[in-house]
Design a protein around this motif. Structure first.
Motif, mmCIF file in Angstrom:
data_model
loop_
_atom_site.group_PDB
_atom_site.id
_atom_site.type_symbol
_atom_site.label_atom_id
_atom_site.label_comp_id
_atom_site.label_asym_id
_atom_site.label_seq_id
_atom_site.Cartn_x
_atom_site.Cartn_y
_atom_site.Cartn_z
ATOM 1 N N GLY A 181 16.747 3.809 -13.560
ATOM 2 C CA GLY A 181 16.084 2.511 -13.436
ATOM 3 C C GLY A 181 15.683 2.178 -12.018
ATOM 4 O O GLY A 181 15.204 1.073 -11.746
ATOM 5 N N GLY A 182 15.864 3.128 -11.089
ATOM 6 C CA GLY A 182 15.565 2.873 -9.689
ATOM 7 C C GLY A 182 14.083 2.874 -9.377
ATOM 8 O O GLY A 182 13.302 3.617 -9.981
ATOM 9 N N VAL A 183 13.685 2.018 -8.427
ATOM 10 C CA VAL A 183 12.303 1.945 -7.957
ATOM 11 C C VAL A 183 12.327 2.136 -6.449
ATOM 12 O O VAL A 183 13.119 1.490 -5.740
ATOM 13 C CB VAL A 183 11.652 0.598 -8.316
ATOM 14 N N TRP A 184 11.441 2.990 -5.952
ATOM 15 C CA TRP A 184 11.444 3.378 -4.549
ATOM 16 C C TRP A 184 10.044 3.276 -3.977
ATOM 17 O O TRP A 184 9.059 3.478 -4.694
ATOM 18 C CB TRP A 184 11.977 4.796 -4.391
ATOM 19 N N ALA A 185 9.965 2.965 -2.676
ATOM 20 C CA ALA A 185 8.685 2.935 -1.967
ATOM 21 C C ALA A 185 8.690 4.031 -0.913
ATOM 22 O O ALA A 185 9.693 4.242 -0.212
ATOM 23 C CB ALA A 185 8.474 1.574 -1.297
ATOM 24 N N VAL A 186 7.578 4.745 -0.803
ATOM 25 C CA VAL A 186 7.446 5.852 0.152
ATOM 26 C C VAL A 186 6.215 5.585 1.000
ATOM 27 O O VAL A 186 5.130 5.310 0.458
ATOM 28 C CB VAL A 186 7.313 7.201 -0.576
ATOM 29 N N ASP A 187 6.356 5.672 2.330
ATOM 30 C CA ASP A 187 5.201 5.464 3.198
ATOM 31 C C ASP A 187 4.578 6.808 3.576
ATOM 32 O O ASP A 187 5.041 7.874 3.151
ATOM 33 C CB ASP A 187 5.565 4.646 4.438
ATOM 34 N N GLY A 188 3.527 6.749 4.389
ATOM 35 C CA GLY A 188 2.781 7.956 4.726
ATOM 36 C C GLY A 188 3.540 8.955 5.564
ATOM 37 O O GLY A 188 3.115 10.117 5.672
ATOM 38 N N ALA A 189 4.650 8.548 6.150
ATOM 39 C CA ALA A 189 5.494 9.483 6.903
ATOM 40 C C ALA A 189 6.537 10.147 6.021
ATOM 41 O O ALA A 189 7.339 10.944 6.504
ATOM 42 C CB ALA A 189 6.172 8.751 8.060
ATOM 43 N N GLY A 190 6.561 9.782 4.739
ATOM 44 C CA GLY A 190 7.554 10.338 3.826
ATOM 45 C C GLY A 190 8.867 9.587 3.850
ATOM 46 O O GLY A 190 9.861 10.056 3.256
ATOM 47 N N THR A 191 8.906 8.425 4.495
ATOM 48 C CA THR A 191 10.126 7.622 4.546
ATOM 49 C C THR A 191 10.327 6.903 3.218
ATOM 50 O O THR A 191 9.402 6.261 2.699
ATOM 51 C CB THR A 191 10.048 6.589 5.680
ATOM 52 N N VAL A 192 11.539 6.997 2.673
ATOM 53 C CA VAL A 192 11.842 6.449 1.350
ATOM 54 C C VAL A 192 12.705 5.197 1.496
ATOM 55 O O VAL A 192 13.717 5.210 2.207
ATOM 56 C CB VAL A 192 12.575 7.497 0.489
ATOM 57 N N ASN A 193 12.316 4.124 0.815
ATOM 58 C CA ASN A 193 13.079 2.877 0.828
ATOM 59 C C ASN A 193 13.288 2.375 -0.591
ATOM 60 O O ASN A 193 12.394 2.481 -1.437
ATOM 61 C CB ASN A 193 12.351 1.805 1.637
ATOM 62 N N ALA A 194 14.478 1.808 -0.837
ATOM 63 C CA ALA A 194 14.765 1.248 -2.157
ATOM 64 C C ALA A 194 14.057 -0.092 -2.318
ATOM 65 O O ALA A 194 14.064 -0.933 -1.417
ATOM 66 C CB ALA A 194 16.269 1.069 -2.324
ATOM 67 N N VAL A 195 13.441 -0.291 -3.476
ATOM 68 C CA VAL A 195 12.842 -1.578 -3.816
ATOM 69 C C VAL A 195 13.784 -2.365 -4.708
ATOM 70 O O VAL A 195 14.044 -3.556 -4.483
ATOM 71 C CB VAL A 195 11.482 -1.387 -4.522
ATOM 72 N N GLY A 196 14.339 -1.739 -5.728
ATOM 73 C CA GLY A 196 15.233 -2.420 -6.651
ATOM 74 C C GLY A 196 15.616 -1.511 -7.793
ATOM 75 O O GLY A 196 15.289 -0.320 -7.805
ATOM 76 N N ASN A 197 16.314 -2.083 -8.790
ATOM 77 C CA ASN A 197 16.733 -1.314 -9.949
ATOM 78 C C ASN A 197 16.617 -2.192 -11.192
ATOM 79 O O ASN A 197 17.100 -3.325 -11.224
ATOM 80 C CB ASN A 197 18.175 -0.829 -9.784
ATOM 81 N N PHE A 198 15.967 -1.670 -12.214
ATOM 82 C CA PHE A 198 15.728 -2.467 -13.416
ATOM 83 C C PHE A 198 17.008 -2.758 -14.199
ATOM 84 O O PHE A 198 17.047 -3.715 -14.982
ATOM 85 C CB PHE A 198 14.684 -1.788 -14.299
ATOM 86 N N PHE A 212 0.801 -1.219 0.000
ATOM 87 C CA PHE A 212 0.000 0.000 0.000
ATOM 88 C C PHE A 212 0.841 1.280 0.000
ATOM 89 O O PHE A 212 0.302 2.372 0.151
ATOM 90 C CB PHE A 212 -0.995 0.019 1.166
ATOM 91 N N ASP A 213 2.158 1.144 -0.173
ATOM 92 C CA ASP A 213 3.011 2.323 -0.253
ATOM 93 C C ASP A 213 2.823 3.045 -1.582
ATOM 94 O O ASP A 213 2.263 2.514 -2.546
ATOM 95 C CB ASP A 213 4.488 1.930 -0.127
ATOM 96 N N MET A 214 3.336 4.259 -1.628
ATOM 97 C CA MET A 214 3.518 4.976 -2.880
ATOM 98 C C MET A 214 4.748 4.394 -3.574
ATOM 99 O O MET A 214 5.777 4.159 -2.942
ATOM 100 C CB MET A 214 3.735 6.467 -2.609
ATOM 101 N N ILE A 215 4.649 4.121 -4.881
ATOM 102 C CA ILE A 215 5.759 3.582 -5.659
ATOM 103 C C ILE A 215 6.237 4.664 -6.625
ATOM 104 O O ILE A 215 5.440 5.247 -7.365
ATOM 105 C CB ILE A 215 5.337 2.323 -6.442
ATOM 106 N N VAL A 216 7.544 4.932 -6.603
ATOM 107 C CA VAL A 216 8.142 5.989 -7.422
ATOM 108 C C VAL A 216 9.242 5.373 -8.279
ATOM 109 O O VAL A 216 10.047 4.567 -7.790
ATOM 110 C CB VAL A 216 8.723 7.110 -6.534
ATOM 111 N N THR A 217 9.278 5.742 -9.567
ATOM 112 C CA THR A 217 10.312 5.236 -10.472
ATOM 113 C C THR A 217 11.137 6.393 -11.010
ATOM 114 O O THR A 217 10.613 7.482 -11.270
ATOM 115 C CB THR A 217 9.687 4.472 -11.653
ATOM 116 N N CYS A 218 12.437 6.143 -11.183
ATOM 117 C CA CYS A 218 13.355 7.141 -11.708
ATOM 118 C C CYS A 218 13.764 6.738 -13.118
ATOM 119 O O CYS A 218 14.427 5.704 -13.316
ATOM 120 C CB CYS A 218 14.576 7.278 -10.814
ATOM 121 N N LYS A 219 13.381 7.527 -14.092
ATOM 122 C CA LYS A 219 13.517 7.157 -15.489
ATOM 123 C C LYS A 219 14.956 6.870 -15.891
ATOM 124 O O LYS A 219 15.243 5.901 -16.595
ATOM 125 C CB LYS A 219 12.959 8.272 -16.374
ATOM 126 N N PHE A 220 15.892 7.709 -15.480
ATOM 127 C CA PHE A 220 17.233 7.653 -16.047
ATOM 128 C C PHE A 220 18.177 6.714 -15.300
ATOM 129 O O PHE A 220 19.240 6.384 -15.812
ATOM 130 C CB PHE A 220 17.821 9.070 -16.117
#
Length: 537
Positions: free
Chosen positions: A183-200, A173-181
């Motif tokens: 390939g990084g994928v990040w998850a953000v929770d409701g407190a604004g905490t950012v965690n790495a998910v992986g990299n394509f 249920f986190d926010m999922i953010v992708t970085c185009k250039f």
């Protein structure tokens, strides 16, 4: 759209464990479906051509439709617009444009009810601006919610979505953010905490990723995973660039899950359709269009009957929008729709999971009829009888009334919308002045907030002053034949046109006598809340 050629530097740490080979590539002749699109809203930035373009990002819900303008001209902030049921648009927020201005791709989403499980407040709007994630909770101004620690999110194209499925384990249920250039994928929770998910990039060579979605768990072997579009993916089974990749919650990557030329986004078709108040279910941003208007196009529920749980993939390479289905063995594609000449960018289904706002008050009209009756000959009324507005009479009478109206009707009125409209009623070119008269036919006052104009510099010379009525709102001598300003003098009241037919006259004073040929000029005036109005030619 520009093509990036940088060397990505992955910042996420997860390692792929799946073999990055295509698992399902359809090889057949697509058959168009019966999808029907309709132009709905002319969202655009207020600058005149060639600096004008349509929207870039879109997010929709039953009670919300918002869009980001592609170009920030004039000024250095990107306008976020709210679209009405009739397609009118009003700027509700300004987000700093990456690089200080120009045309950049800012995408958006709306927090669904499921996001409360990750600490979010449902109905909040979120907008990407490079690595910065901005939160909009009206009527408050935008606030910086989170910063993604990934240089590959700059300058733009940062993708954003929410996990509606709860399928991402620790990132459910986190926010999922992708970085185009990167390939990084990040998850953000409701407190604004950012965690790495992986990299394509951990799965092999990719192009540039954007526009993610978490697809339904039941959608084939890669159901419940994060899917991203890669319009530049080179290693397809054909010579055509473009594919969809998948990543699980542990960062494991599979490339080339589905191929589609110029793949721009991943859109999950809802199992239960919802519509915005316009009747549309899907809203597609067309940023530029060589063969028709640019703006927001809408698709109606009939186009999606029986397709819930499948995926759409629009193309930025003029290949149309693909319908992706799983046939029990492979993911197969077919052409869902084409808008010839159009540049496809962001899109959004009306999200059924975004709750509608709770009204602050819902007064109901109560009709209290006056009864007309004929008492019997034995009626005796007590003179102290009382009557209250709730139609409860206190009386001691023995009569048999014959009322002509007996019911107390409670109803919810259906408003008739008054479309916002500001029109130019007169243009004059005389001596050293150009005069423009506006009439505000909207139901609300309109405040002049910005002006853009070009003129024949060799003839007119410098622009020396602008007045609105008797008030000087600009007094800087300006040459070059071009003006773009939102720094206007005078009070808000002095720059306001009254509602319901109010008028105001702008007078542009030049150093020389002016050209009297209107085609030598371009110009727009920006009003709040209406937006831009073309005043010249």
């Amino acid at each position: 759209m520009p093509t990036a050629t940088d060397t990505p530097t992955p910042t996420a740490t997860a390692t792929a464990t799946l073999t990055p080979t295509a698992t399902a590539t359809a090889t057949f002749t697509p058959t168009p479906t019966a999808a029907t699109h309709q132009f709905f809203s002319g969202v655009h930035n207020p600058a005149p051509s060639p600096d004008r373009a349509g929207p870039i990002g879109v997010a929709a819900a039953p009670a919300d439709l918002i869009a980001s303008e592609y170009c920030s001209f004039p000024g250095g902030s990107t306008r976020i617009d709210k679209v009405s049921c009739q397609g009118d648009f009003t700027t509700i927020a300004l987000i700093p444009t990456p690089g200080g201005g120009g045309c950049e791709e800012l995408y958006m989403t709306i927090a669904p009810s499921q996001a409360a499980n990750a600490g979010f407040t449902p109905r909040d709007y979120f907008v990407t601006s490079g690595p910065n994630i901005w939160q909009i909770r009206l009527p408050n101004p935008p606030t910086l919610f989170a910063v993604i620690p990934d240089s590959g999110c700059s300058p733009d194209h940062t993708g954003i979505t929410f996990d509606h499925e709860g399928a991402l384990g620790q990132f459910a249920f986190d926010m999922i953010v992708t970085c185009k250039f990167s390939g990084g994928v990040w998850a953000v929770d409701g407190a604004g905490t950012v965690n790495a998910v992986g990299n394509f990039h951990s799965g092999g060579q990719i192009g540039e990723i954007e526009s993610p979605a978490v697809v339904p768990r039941t959608f084939g072997p890669f159901g419940g995973k994060i899917w991203v579009a890669d319009e530049e993916y080179p290693n397809t089974s054909t010579t055509m660039l473009g594919a969809i990749h998948a990543m699980d919650e542990n960062g494991n990557v599979t490339l080339d899950v589905v191929e589609w030329h110029g793949a721009e986004a991943v859109l999950v078709i809802p199992q239960t359709p919802c519509t915005f108040c316009s009747g549309g279910e899907l809203f597609q941003a067309i940023t530029l269009n060589e063969q028709g208007p640019y703006g927001i196009y809408q698709y109606f529920p009939a186009s999606f009957e029986g397709l819930g749980g499948n995926v759409l993939v629009p193309s930025e390479a003029a290949s149309g929008t693909a319908l992706v289905q799983f046939d029990g063995t492979n993911y197969v594609t077919s052409v869902f729709d084409m808008i010839p000449g159009a540049t496809f960018e962001g899109a959004s289904f009306a999200d059924c999971d975004v709750p509608t706002p709770t009204p602050t008050s819902t007064p109901a009209a109560t009709v209290t009829p006056t009864a007309t009756f004929t008492p019997t000959s034995t009626a005796t009324l007590t003179p102290t009888a009382t009557f209250t507005p709730t139609a409860t009479a206190t009386a001691t009478a023995t009569f048999t009334p014959t009322p002509t109206a007996t019911a107390t009707a409670t109803f919810t009125p259906t408003p008739t919308p008054t479309p916002l409209m500001i029109v130019v009623t007169a243009e004059t070119f005389s001596s050293n002045k150009v005069t423009i008269t506006f009439q505000n036919d909207a139901a609300v006052d309109q405040v002049l907030t910005g002006l853009s104009m070009t003129w024949p510099q060799a003839t007119n010379g410098n622009l020396t002053k602008i007045t609105m009525g008797a008030t000087t709102i600009y007094n800087t001598s300006t040459g070059g034949g071009t003006l773009n300003t939102s720094s206007l003098l005078g009070t808000t009241a002095q720059r306001t046109i009254a509602a319901n037919g109010g008028t105001a006259t702008l007078t542009f004073t030049f150093h020389n006598n002016v050209s009297t040929n209107a085609s030598n000029y371009t110009g727009t005036a920006t009003f709040n809340p209406f937006g831009s109005v073309t005043m010249l030619p």
